[in-house]
Design a protein around this motif. Sequence first.
Motif, PDB file in Angstrom:
ATOM      1  N   LEU A 181      18.007 -30.915  35.505  1.00  0.00           N
ATOM      2  CA  LEU A 181      17.649 -29.821  36.407  1.00  0.00           C
ATOM      3  C   LEU A 181      18.596 -28.636  36.231  1.00  0.00           C
ATOM      4  O   LEU A 181      18.174 -27.475  36.312  1.00  0.00           O
ATOM      5  N   TRP A 182      19.871 -28.939  35.958  1.00  0.00           N
ATOM      6  CA  TRP A 182      20.798 -27.824  35.680  1.00  0.00           C
ATOM      7  C   TRP A 182      20.263 -27.017  34.499  1.00  0.00           C
ATOM      8  O   TRP A 182      20.351 -25.790  34.472  1.00  0.00           O
ATOM      9  N   ASP A 183      19.697 -27.758  33.557  1.00  0.00           N
ATOM     10  CA  ASP A 183      19.143 -27.118  32.373  1.00  0.00           C
ATOM     11  C   ASP A 183      18.000 -26.170  32.713  1.00  0.00           C
ATOM     12  O   ASP A 183      17.878 -25.089  32.140  1.00  0.00           O
ATOM     13  N   VAL A 184      17.153 -26.591  33.652  1.00  0.00           N
ATOM     14  CA  VAL A 184      16.044 -25.731  34.068  1.00  0.00           C
ATOM     15  C   VAL A 184      16.591 -24.398  34.564  1.00  0.00           C
ATOM     16  O   VAL A 184      16.124 -23.326  34.180  1.00  0.00           O
ATOM     17  N   PHE A 185      17.636 -24.491  35.412  1.00  0.00           N
ATOM     18  CA  PHE A 185      18.208 -23.259  35.962  1.00  0.00           C
ATOM     19  C   PHE A 185      18.930 -22.459  34.884  1.00  0.00           C
ATOM     20  O   PHE A 185      18.847 -21.229  34.850  1.00  0.00           O
TER      21      PHE A 185
ATOM     22  N   ILE B  59      26.745  -3.183  44.655  1.00  0.00           N
ATOM     23  CA  ILE B  59      25.403  -3.774  44.726  1.00  0.00           C
ATOM     24  C   ILE B  59      25.380  -5.073  43.927  1.00  0.00           C
ATOM     25  O   ILE B  59      24.861  -6.097  44.383  1.00  0.00           O
ATOM     26  N   SER B  60      25.962  -5.037  42.725  1.00  0.00           N
ATOM     27  CA  SER B  60      25.998  -6.238  41.889  1.00  0.00           C
ATOM     28  C   SER B  60      26.755  -7.361  42.591  1.00  0.00           C
ATOM     29  O   SER B  60      26.335  -8.514  42.572  1.00  0.00           O
ATOM     30  N   PHE B  61      27.863  -6.995  43.213  1.00  0.00           N
ATOM     31  CA  PHE B  61      28.658  -8.013  43.899  1.00  0.00           C
ATOM     32  C   PHE B  61      27.879  -8.614  45.061  1.00  0.00           C
ATOM     33  O   PHE B  61      27.920  -9.819  45.304  1.00  0.00           O
ATOM     34  N   GLY B  62      27.126  -7.755  45.758  1.00  0.00           N
ATOM     35  CA  GLY B  62      26.251  -8.254  46.823  1.00  0.00           C
ATOM     36  C   GLY B  62      25.267  -9.269  46.275  1.00  0.00           C
ATOM     37  O   GLY B  62      25.048 -10.330  46.869  1.00  0.00           O
ATOM     38  N   GLY B  63      24.688  -8.959  45.133  1.00  0.00           N
ATOM     39  CA  GLY B  63      23.753  -9.888  44.486  1.00  0.00           C
ATOM     40  C   GLY B  63      24.443 -11.205  44.161  1.00  0.00           C
ATOM     41  O   GLY B  63      23.882 -12.282  44.372  1.00  0.00           O
ATOM     42  N   ALA B  64      25.673 -11.102  43.662  1.00  0.00           N
ATOM     43  CA  ALA B  64      26.407 -12.314  43.288  1.00  0.00           C
ATOM     44  C   ALA B  64      26.638 -13.202  44.503  1.00  0.00           C
ATOM     45  O   ALA B  64      26.403 -14.418  44.456  1.00  0.00           O
ATOM     46  N   MET B  65      27.049 -12.593  45.613  1.00  0.00           N
ATOM     47  CA  MET B  65      27.326 -13.378  46.815  1.00  0.00           C
ATOM     48  C   MET B  65      26.045 -13.985  47.379  1.00  0.00           C
ATOM     49  O   MET B  65      26.026 -15.122  47.849  1.00  0.00           O
ATOM     50  N   PHE B  66      24.957 -13.213  47.315  1.00  0.00           N
ATOM     51  CA  PHE B  66      23.656 -13.720  47.756  1.00  0.00           C
ATOM     52  C   PHE B  66      23.279 -14.948  46.937  1.00  0.00           C
ATOM     53  O   PHE B  66      22.881 -15.987  47.491  1.00  0.00           O
ATOM     54  N   GLY B  67      23.423 -14.845  45.619  1.00  0.00           N
ATOM     55  CA  GLY B  67      23.050 -15.955  44.735  1.00  0.00           C
ATOM     56  C   GLY B  67      23.902 -17.184  44.997  1.00  0.00           C
ATOM     57  O   GLY B  67      23.383 -18.296  45.123  1.00  0.00           O
ATOM     58  N   LEU B  68      25.204 -16.975  45.120  1.00  0.00           N
ATOM     59  CA  LEU B  68      26.114 -18.105  45.310  1.00  0.00           C
ATOM     60  C   LEU B  68      25.842 -18.814  46.629  1.00  0.00           C
ATOM     61  O   LEU B  68      25.707 -20.034  46.675  1.00  0.00           O
ATOM     62  N   ASN B  70      23.182 -18.795  48.505  1.00  0.00           N
ATOM     63  CA  ASN B  70      21.883 -19.454  48.538  1.00  0.00           C
ATOM     64  C   ASN B  70      21.855 -20.706  47.683  1.00  0.00           C
ATOM     65  O   ASN B  70      21.175 -21.672  48.028  1.00  0.00           O
ATOM     66  N   ALA B  71      22.586 -20.685  46.571  1.00  0.00           N
ATOM     67  CA  ALA B  71      22.630 -21.886  45.732  1.00  0.00           C
ATOM     68  C   ALA B  71      23.278 -23.030  46.496  1.00  0.00           C
ATOM     69  O   ALA B  71      22.783 -24.160  46.488  1.00  0.00           O
ATOM     70  N   LEU B  72      24.380 -22.732  47.194  1.00  0.00           N
ATOM     71  CA  LEU B  72      25.057 -23.778  47.961  1.00  0.00           C
ATOM     72  C   LEU B  72      24.168 -24.277  49.093  1.00  0.00           C
ATOM     73  O   LEU B  72      24.004 -25.480  49.295  1.00  0.00           O
ATOM     74  N   LEU B  73      23.564 -23.323  49.823  1.00  0.00           N
ATOM     75  CA  LEU B  73      22.697 -23.701  50.942  1.00  0.00           C
ATOM     76  C   LEU B  73      21.524 -24.542  50.472  1.00  0.00           C
ATOM     77  O   LEU B  73      21.190 -25.563  51.077  1.00  0.00           O
ATOM     78  N   LEU B  74      20.898 -24.106  49.383  1.00  0.00           N
ATOM     79  CA  LEU B  74      19.717 -24.803  48.860  1.00  0.00           C
ATOM     80  C   LEU B  74      20.068 -26.244  48.521  1.00  0.00           C
ATOM     81  O   LEU B  74      19.369 -27.184  48.920  1.00  0.00           O
ATOM     82  N   GLN B  75      21.177 -26.431  47.811  1.00  0.00           N
ATOM     83  CA  GLN B  75      21.529 -27.784  47.378  1.00  0.00           C
ATOM     84  C   GLN B  75      21.976 -28.634  48.551  1.00  0.00           C
ATOM     85  O   GLN B  75      21.686 -29.829  48.604  1.00  0.00           O
ATOM     86  N   TYR B  76      22.666 -28.016  49.502  1.00  0.00           N
ATOM     87  CA  TYR B  76      23.130 -28.785  50.652  1.00  0.00           C
ATOM     88  C   TYR B  76      21.951 -29.171  51.538  1.00  0.00           C
ATOM     89  O   TYR B  76      21.798 -30.321  51.929  1.00  0.00           O
ATOM     90  N   PHE B  77      21.082 -28.209  51.813  1.00  0.00           N
ATOM     91  CA  PHE B  77      19.945 -28.458  52.706  1.00  0.00           C
ATOM     92  C   PHE B  77      18.997 -29.496  52.113  1.00  0.00           C
ATOM     93  O   PHE B  77      18.621 -30.469  52.772  1.00  0.00           O
ATOM     94  N   PHE B 103      26.608 -21.480  39.661  1.00  0.00           N
ATOM     95  CA  PHE B 103      26.937 -20.489  38.640  1.00  0.00           C
ATOM     96  C   PHE B 103      25.682 -19.755  38.160  1.00  0.00           C
ATOM     97  O   PHE B 103      25.639 -18.522  38.113  1.00  0.00           O
ATOM     98  N   GLU B 104      24.656 -20.526  37.829  1.00  0.00           N
ATOM     99  CA  GLU B 104      23.454 -19.895  37.265  1.00  0.00           C
ATOM    100  C   GLU B 104      22.781 -18.978  38.274  1.00  0.00           C
ATOM    101  O   GLU B 104      22.343 -17.879  37.938  1.00  0.00           O
ATOM    102  N   LEU B 105      22.688 -19.415  39.532  1.00  0.00           N
ATOM    103  CA  LEU B 105      22.032 -18.549  40.524  1.00  0.00           C
ATOM    104  C   LEU B 105      22.876 -17.318  40.827  1.00  0.00           C
ATOM    105  O   LEU B 105      22.335 -16.242  41.118  1.00  0.00           O
ATOM    106  N   THR B 106      24.197 -17.464  40.770  1.00  0.00           N
ATOM    107  CA  THR B 106      25.059 -16.290  40.951  1.00  0.00           C
ATOM    108  C   THR B 106      24.769 -15.255  39.865  1.00  0.00           C
ATOM    109  O   THR B 106      24.564 -14.072  40.147  1.00  0.00           O
ATOM    110  N   ILE B 107      24.726 -15.728  38.626  1.00  0.00           N
ATOM    111  CA  ILE B 107      24.476 -14.822  37.501  1.00  0.00           C
ATOM    112  C   ILE B 107      23.084 -14.196  37.635  1.00  0.00           C
ATOM    113  O   ILE B 107      22.914 -12.984  37.460  1.00  0.00           O
ATOM    114  N   LEU B 108      22.101 -15.032  37.955  1.00  0.00           N
ATOM    115  CA  LEU B 108      20.727 -14.528  38.024  1.00  0.00           C
ATOM    116  C   LEU B 108      20.614 -13.427  39.078  1.00  0.00           C
ATOM    117  O   LEU B 108      20.055 -12.356  38.821  1.00  0.00           O
TER     118      LEU B 108
END
Lengths: 478, 181
Positions: A181-185, B59-68, B70-77, B103-108
């Motif tokens: 799944l990490w790969d998907v992301f 703006i980019s930094f805002g995006g980074a914090m949003f991504g990070l 949400n990634a933590l929340l998504l995985q925890y929830f 990491f990936e969602l932060t970058i995205l």
Amino acid sequence: MAIEEQKVVSHSRTVSLGDNTPALPEELRDPLVLGNPSIHDISEKIASITDSPMNLKFLLAIGATASLAGWGVLTIVYTIATGIGVWGLNNPVGWGWDITNFVFWIGIGHAGTLISAILYLFRQKWRTAINRAAEAMTIFAVICALIFPLLHTGRPWLAIYWLLPYPNQMQMWVNFRSPLLWDVFAVSTYGTVSALFWFLGLIPDLATVRNYVKGPVKKMAYWLTSLGWTGSNRAWHHYEVAYMILAGISTPLVLSVHTIVSFDFAVSVLPGWHTTIFPPYFVAGAVFSGFAMVMTLLIITREILDLKDYITLKHLDNMNKIILTTGMMVGYAYTMEFFIAWYSGNPYELSVFINRATGDYAWSYWAMFICNVVSPQVYWFKNLRRNIPLMFIISIFVNIGMWFERFTIISTSLHHDFLPGSWGYYSPTWVEVSIFAGTFGIFLTLFLLFAKFVPVIAISEVKAIMPTAQPHHHNEHH
Amino acid sequence: MSIGTSTVVMGNFTDPNALLHAAEKIRDSGFRKFDVFTPYPVHGLDGAMGIKRTILPYISFGGAMFGLSNALLLQYFTGAIDYKLNIGGKPFFGWQFSIPIDFELTILCTALATIGGVFFLSNLPKWHLPFQHDAGFQKAVDDTFVVAISSEDPRYTTDGTKMLLEQLGASDVRIVEPKND
């Protein structure tokens, strides 16, 4: 005292000191663009490629690659309609050509991001001639790569809830603890960011082409895609920062993508896969194979589109140095894997590696070793680094060798299971071979369309590195 | 400020040094509603025009914090609250295994925010270009630097501004009427 004086002179060349001033190191190097074109010549040269009519050679070439792609699509449909039983996968070997090809294509993409992002951060001006084509290859390679794991799921139409976390009627979520799944992301982020970065770089060039092309349909197409870019410095000023930020985030991104691809193997407990050297080893291999593919295609492109003044021997020489360096890195990894297999004292690990070099798949191992480690050694010599027929052959060797690397890693660890009773052997069926050939068709078709309709060289970036393009403001006393 | 959509006076430059000098002089004469159009980014021009630093990195930094976050929340929830699934006895949530997705969602999200931000700040896409009919203006994406001063600027006078550009070394100094239909 005398030395100090010399230093002062060499650092203040723009102060008028007569004709004795030594040249800056940059002026002693080969020029990045040959033939001393004017700024207008650069626009004219690149934009005229997009405006020229399609000739017979182009149509024949794209006819051939599109046919190959079509055959690939037919065999994909056959696979989906019948099931992946039409592939040669069997019980010990559950991953075969599909995952090999996935890793192969993802790796190809890495050179594009390295050139566009990492070389940008290191202020390597020579990247401007090759970054556009290399980034395009990244995007096309990711498209080809995505086909394989999707097909491997067997029922790609259901893959959406296996792969993406969205609220569905079963109230189930994806497994975030799995490297798959990490790969998907990782791969989807990589594809998206590469495409955005590529498009951002294209906008000013599409505006140049928009003003150049004549036909109404083409004009409209470039009008829409250039988004109304005028070259306003009030836009450039945000644009340059955006470019820098995207380069900055793409650098760790490209390192993370193949790291995470390597986790697909390294996080498992199979001997031969479960090693900590995998992430750097995979990243080096990815850059290595990517540069080889860039080399193969650019040698043809510069010949056919007559871009020898832009993609010069100096560029090819530099790329060959990177191929030599990364080739040595993978060579180091191959050797170190063997050493650690022995040094770890783990009999299963050692048995897998001895089997790699001497067992059923030894032909694959030695093909990999000779292509990847031995063949690039010719690049120690400058005249060989600048020999075009030779570098074309070596680049093909490296492409083949890197494919065999992934095949060796996957098949040798799987076909010898822990119990000799469950050992097996894997070879692909015609369907797998056809799908792989088909992805080459897709990749080359997209590349041909790109070379015809998109500015193949970053026009505005090449202009900005011309010797007279920038004001010299070292010595302005207002 | 951008030049807007009213009449402008335009002049062409080909030498980047003369352009930089001209931009400094126009800035120092008190003009604010003017712009320079260039085929590639020219070093030092932002300062010469008096453009302030862009806010894009925020703006980019805002995006980074949003991504990070949400990634933590998504995985925890999903893993530890909504549907606990025991896989090999692994913990339902752990910061260690969440790192690749974080990491990936932060970058995205950083990339999406950066692209969105640069489009928003530069007013792109823009489907109407009021000065596109001017042949000299079109060369700004080819090989010419075009300086344009808007008639809406308080310091603008038709003759005075034209003369200023001529004195600064601009060629083909001309009044360009916008096409706003």
